[in-house]
Design a protein around this motif. Structure first.
Motif, PDB file in Angstrom:
ATOM      1  N   ILE A 174     -55.279   7.125  -9.050  1.00  0.00           N
ATOM      2  CA  ILE A 174     -54.800   8.258  -9.857  1.00  0.00           C
ATOM      3  C   ILE A 174     -54.663   9.503  -8.995  1.00  0.00           C
ATOM      4  CG2 ILE A 174     -55.434   9.835 -11.727  1.00  0.00           C
ATOM      5  CD1 ILE A 174     -56.671   7.416 -13.165  1.00  0.00           C
ATOM      6  N   ILE A 175     -55.615   9.744  -8.109  1.00  0.00           N
ATOM      7  CA  ILE A 175     -55.544  10.908  -7.225  1.00  0.00           C
ATOM      8  C   ILE A 175     -54.315  10.808  -6.319  1.00  0.00           C
ATOM      9  CG2 ILE A 175     -56.649  12.060  -5.269  1.00  0.00           C
ATOM     10  CD1 ILE A 175     -59.356  11.339  -6.571  1.00  0.00           C
ATOM     11  N   ALA A 176     -54.081   9.627  -5.762  1.00  0.00           N
ATOM     12  CA  ALA A 176     -52.932   9.438  -4.869  1.00  0.00           C
ATOM     13  C   ALA A 176     -51.617   9.665  -5.610  1.00  0.00           C
ATOM     14  CB  ALA A 176     -52.965   8.032  -4.261  1.00  0.00           C
ATOM     15  N   VAL A 177     -51.479   9.082  -6.790  1.00  0.00           N
ATOM     16  CA  VAL A 177     -50.261   9.270  -7.577  1.00  0.00           C
ATOM     17  C   VAL A 177     -50.094  10.730  -7.952  1.00  0.00           C
ATOM     18  CG1 VAL A 177     -49.135   8.728  -9.782  1.00  0.00           C
ATOM     19  CG2 VAL A 177     -50.216   6.902  -8.453  1.00  0.00           C
ATOM     20  N   ALA A 178     -51.198  11.377  -8.351  1.00  0.00           N
ATOM     21  CA  ALA A 178     -51.134  12.792  -8.749  1.00  0.00           C
ATOM     22  C   ALA A 178     -50.700  13.676  -7.586  1.00  0.00           C
ATOM     23  CB  ALA A 178     -52.496  13.231  -9.287  1.00  0.00           C
ATOM     24  N   LEU A 179     -51.179  13.393  -6.388  1.00  0.00           N
ATOM     25  CA  LEU A 179     -50.781  14.198  -5.232  1.00  0.00           C
ATOM     26  C   LEU A 179     -49.285  14.062  -4.959  1.00  0.00           C
ATOM     27  CD1 LEU A 179     -53.770  13.593  -2.777  1.00  0.00           C
ATOM     28  CD2 LEU A 179     -53.140  15.765  -3.845  1.00  0.00           C
ATOM     29  N   ASN A 180     -48.786  12.845  -5.056  1.00  0.00           N
ATOM     30  CA  ASN A 180     -47.341  12.643  -4.867  1.00  0.00           C
ATOM     31  C   ASN A 180     -46.531  13.373  -5.931  1.00  0.00           C
ATOM     32  OD1 ASN A 180     -46.815  10.646  -2.562  1.00  0.00           O
ATOM     33  ND2 ASN A 180     -48.419   9.591  -3.685  1.00  0.00           N
ATOM     34  N   LEU A 181     -46.963  13.258  -7.178  1.00  0.00           N
ATOM     35  CA  LEU A 181     -46.243  13.927  -8.266  1.00  0.00           C
ATOM     36  C   LEU A 181     -46.366  15.437  -8.168  1.00  0.00           C
ATOM     37  CD1 LEU A 181     -47.091  11.611 -11.306  1.00  0.00           C
ATOM     38  CD2 LEU A 181     -44.958  11.736  -9.998  1.00  0.00           C
ATOM     39  N   PHE A 217     -41.780   8.728  -4.183  1.00  0.00           N
ATOM     40  CA  PHE A 217     -41.731   7.476  -4.939  1.00  0.00           C
ATOM     41  C   PHE A 217     -42.202   6.312  -4.070  1.00  0.00           C
ATOM     42  CE2 PHE A 217     -38.858   7.712  -8.919  1.00  0.00           C
ATOM     43  CZ  PHE A 217     -39.552   8.830  -9.360  1.00  0.00           C
ATOM     44  N   GLN A 218     -41.859   6.345  -2.806  1.00  0.00           N
ATOM     45  CA  GLN A 218     -42.304   5.295  -1.889  1.00  0.00           C
ATOM     46  C   GLN A 218     -43.827   5.298  -1.782  1.00  0.00           C
ATOM     47  OE1 GLN A 218     -41.531   5.870   2.362  1.00  0.00           O
ATOM     48  NE2 GLN A 218     -40.571   3.845   2.421  1.00  0.00           N
ATOM     49  N   GLY A 219     -44.412   6.501  -1.718  1.00  0.00           N
ATOM     50  CA  GLY A 219     -45.866   6.616  -1.658  1.00  0.00           C
ATOM     51  C   GLY A 219     -46.535   6.117  -2.918  1.00  0.00           C
ATOM     52  N   ILE A 220     -45.954   6.435  -4.079  1.00  0.00           N
ATOM     53  CA  ILE A 220     -46.522   5.981  -5.347  1.00  0.00           C
ATOM     54  C   ILE A 220     -46.520   4.463  -5.420  1.00  0.00           C
ATOM     55  CG2 ILE A 220     -46.138   5.908  -7.848  1.00  0.00           C
ATOM     56  CD1 ILE A 220     -45.125   8.815  -7.629  1.00  0.00           C
ATOM     57  N   SER A 221     -45.400   3.848  -5.067  1.00  0.00           N
ATOM     58  CA  SER A 221     -45.330   2.388  -5.141  1.00  0.00           C
ATOM     59  C   SER A 221     -46.342   1.744  -4.197  1.00  0.00           C
ATOM     60  CB  SER A 221     -43.910   1.903  -4.822  1.00  0.00           C
ATOM     61  OG  SER A 221     -43.561   2.168  -3.479  1.00  0.00           O
ATOM     62  N   TYR A 222     -46.581   2.363  -3.035  1.00  0.00           N
ATOM     63  CA  TYR A 222     -47.524   1.807  -2.058  1.00  0.00           C
ATOM     64  C   TYR A 222     -48.942   1.765  -2.618  1.00  0.00           C
ATOM     65  CZ  TYR A 222     -50.450   1.482   2.126  1.00  0.00           C
ATOM     66  OH  TYR A 222     -51.393   1.118   3.048  1.00  0.00           O
ATOM     67  N   VAL A 223     -49.422   2.895  -3.154  1.00  0.00           N
ATOM     68  CA  VAL A 223     -50.807   2.934  -3.641  1.00  0.00           C
ATOM     69  C   VAL A 223     -50.967   2.111  -4.916  1.00  0.00           C
ATOM     70  CG1 VAL A 223     -51.342   5.124  -2.526  1.00  0.00           C
ATOM     71  CG2 VAL A 223     -50.419   5.141  -4.859  1.00  0.00           C
ATOM     72  N   VAL A 224     -49.950   2.077  -5.768  1.00  0.00           N
ATOM     73  CA  VAL A 224     -50.032   1.276  -6.995  1.00  0.00           C
ATOM     74  C   VAL A 224     -50.046  -0.215  -6.652  1.00  0.00           C
ATOM     75  CG1 VAL A 224     -48.834   0.641  -9.125  1.00  0.00           C
ATOM     76  CG2 VAL A 224     -49.031   3.049  -8.475  1.00  0.00           C
ATOM     77  N   ASP A 225     -49.260  -0.620  -5.658  1.00  0.00           N
ATOM     78  CA  ASP A 225     -49.261  -2.026  -5.239  1.00  0.00           C
ATOM     79  C   ASP A 225     -50.640  -2.431  -4.733  1.00  0.00           C
ATOM     80  OD1 ASP A 225     -46.638  -2.505  -5.908  1.00  0.00           O
ATOM     81  OD2 ASP A 225     -45.842  -2.185  -3.892  1.00  0.00           O
ATOM     82  N   ILE A 226     -51.288  -1.549  -3.983  1.00  0.00           N
ATOM     83  CA  ILE A 226     -52.637  -1.855  -3.499  1.00  0.00           C
ATOM     84  C   ILE A 226     -53.601  -1.967  -4.673  1.00  0.00           C
ATOM     85  CG2 ILE A 226     -54.580  -0.997  -2.127  1.00  0.00           C
ATOM     86  CD1 ILE A 226     -52.531   0.365  -0.310  1.00  0.00           C
TER      87      ILE A 226
END
Length: 466
Positions: free
Chosen positions: A79-86, A127-136
């Motif tokens: 959630i932190i990673a996605v939030a930072l990207n957004l 978006f590339q960053g979000i997909s990376y952390v969500v995939d992990i």
């Protein structure tokens, strides 16, 4: 640097020469990474730090997600990673938009824009960053512990500015092997690059001249000219997007890497769902996998499914730009997808429209909703629609011949693709390096660039604004 500029050709030639001299695979990774940062910094060196920071926090939090001892900590890190990207995307791309919308809504005297510079490619690398952390987090991808490889993945310059949106599971395995280049891949990549260059310089830029002039003042033109302007933009936006994607794919292929196909003849589609399977494929797949499914997809009943479709397309529209016009465009496509889903579920196949009529309805819808996408203001949109319907007051006629010719070429290209299956591979993109007829076609492509690129010069790629 534009892919179509002389500066870029010198830049890429120097990079290839350096890669030919340096044989060590690890050193080659460093060279391409440095070249990618130089490519980005050539636009505005001050914002290079944002790209690096975005790369670092996604890499670090990816490791935290994978190594977290409990599920709650994994989820918190994701959630932190996605939030930072957004947060980065929202601040740089939408802060001015939200401030001005708030002032308009509450009738507050404008304090002026914040003056925030929109970093090139931020919609893509976030978006590339979000997909990376969500995939992990989902367990479909292992975190990458090699920082240099991850920085390479994030900054690889062919796809950095305007896509395709490259995901880790499809690109990271290519980085696990030694950096290698070979003659067949280089030839094929050069051919892809030339196809993209013709699409951009010869087709898109000639259509842009007509579209820009007509959309600038639609009130003064007659109905036929307004339809020419709309068809010009319909062709321009496809040839521009397709051209950039093919050039990016070609550049990557020259260096030994495969990027995903991003456009596959979308204007041959027989319904709106097929259109989104062919148009900006990597974005469509991203919205499906990381937004639509995250909202619940089709797992929570029909009403929720339709709501998820609509919300996904509204957000997809806003992703394209900080304007309510883009939201309207996304909403119209979302509504069309809902109607298409209802139609396919409740109308027996034998009672559906014949293919020619289905294509005509789909193409007309897609074409008409390009109006709010392209028009600079609401007033322009309403004026344009009135004129298309024959209700405008304009009388000026402008049968711009180059645009008409290019539209005919694009139409023939799509018709050939749809009706001649044996030609599809060649029409969609060259596949066989070295064949005599293909070399002749490529020579014709080079000559067409020299002869038919507009004298006013080439414009920036449309997706740069997103």
């Amino acid at each position: 640097m534009l892919f179509t500029s002389i500066d870029f050709l010198f830049f890429f030639a120097a990079l290839l020469a350096l890669l030919a001299i340096v044989r060590n695979s690890r050193a080659r990774f460093w060279i391409v990474l440095a070249a990618s940062y130089l490519f980005y910094a050539a636009w505005d060196w001050r914002l290079l730090s944002l790209l690096v920071a975005c790369s670092l926090w996604n890499w670090a939090l990816g490791l935290v997600i994978e190594d977290a001892p409990t599920q709650s900590r994994r989820k918190a890190a994701m959630i932190i990673a996605v939030a930072l990207n957004l947060l980065a995307l929202g601040f740089f791309k939408y802060a001015d938009f939200f401030v001005s919308s708030f002032e308009t809504l509450f009738n507050i005297q404008s304090t002026g824009a914040l003056g925030i510079i929109l970093p090139l490619g931020i919609s893509f690398f976030t978006f590339q960053g979000i997909s990376y952390v969500v995939d992990i987090y989902r367990g479909t991808k292992k975190a990458t512990r090699d920082l240099v490889i991850f920085l390479f993945f994030k900054a690889f310059f062919p796809q950095l500015i305007a896509g395709p949106i490259v995901r880790a599971p499809e690109f990271m395995p290519q980085l696990a092997r030694p950096f290698r280049m070979n003659r067949p891949m280089m030839l094929l990549g050069a051919q892809y690059f030339l196809v993209g260059a013709v699409s951009k310089l010869v087709l898109a830029d000639n259509l842009a001249y007509a579209a820009d002039w007509i959309f600038a003042d639609p009130a003064k033109y007659d109905t036929a000219t307004l339809w020419l302007g709309l068809l010009s933009y319909t062709g321009q936006i496809y040839c521009d997007f397709f051209g950039y994607s093919m050039m990016a794919i070609g550049l990557a292929r020259i260096m030994g890497y495969r990027l995903p196909i991003n456009f596959r003849m979308p204007y041959v589609s027989l319904d709106i769902q097929e259109f989104w399977r062919r148009w900006h494929i990597t974005l469509s797949n991203w919205l499906r996998d990381y937004l639509y499914i995250a909202l619940g997809g089709n797992r929570k009943g029909a009403v929720r499914t339709y709501a998820n479709l609509g919300m996904t397309m509204l957000i997809g529209g806003l992703w394209h730009g900080a304007s309510w016009s883009f939201v309207l465009w996304g909403g119209l496509h979302g509504g069309a997808l809902i109607v298409n889903r209802l139609w396919s579920r409740h109308v027996p196949r034998e009672k559906r429209m014949p293919p020619p009529l289905a294509w005509a309805v789909t193409f007309l819808f897609v074409t008409l909703v390009w109006v709010p996408f392209r028009a600079p203001q609401w007033e322009t949109t309403t004026t344009y629609f009135r004129g298309l319907a024959g209700l405008g007051d304009g009388t000026a006629s402008w049968p711009y011949v180059p645009a008409i010719i290019v539209i005919a070429i694009i139409a023939g290209w799509h018709i050939g693709y749809r009706l001649a299956p044996r030609w599809r591979r060649s029409l969609a993109g060259f596949r066989h390096p070295g064949r005599f007829w293909q070399m002749g076609a490529l020579l014709a492509a080079v000559l067409s660039i020299i002869l038919f690129t507009p004298l006013s010069g080439t414009g920036p790629f449309i997706y740069f604004q997103f």
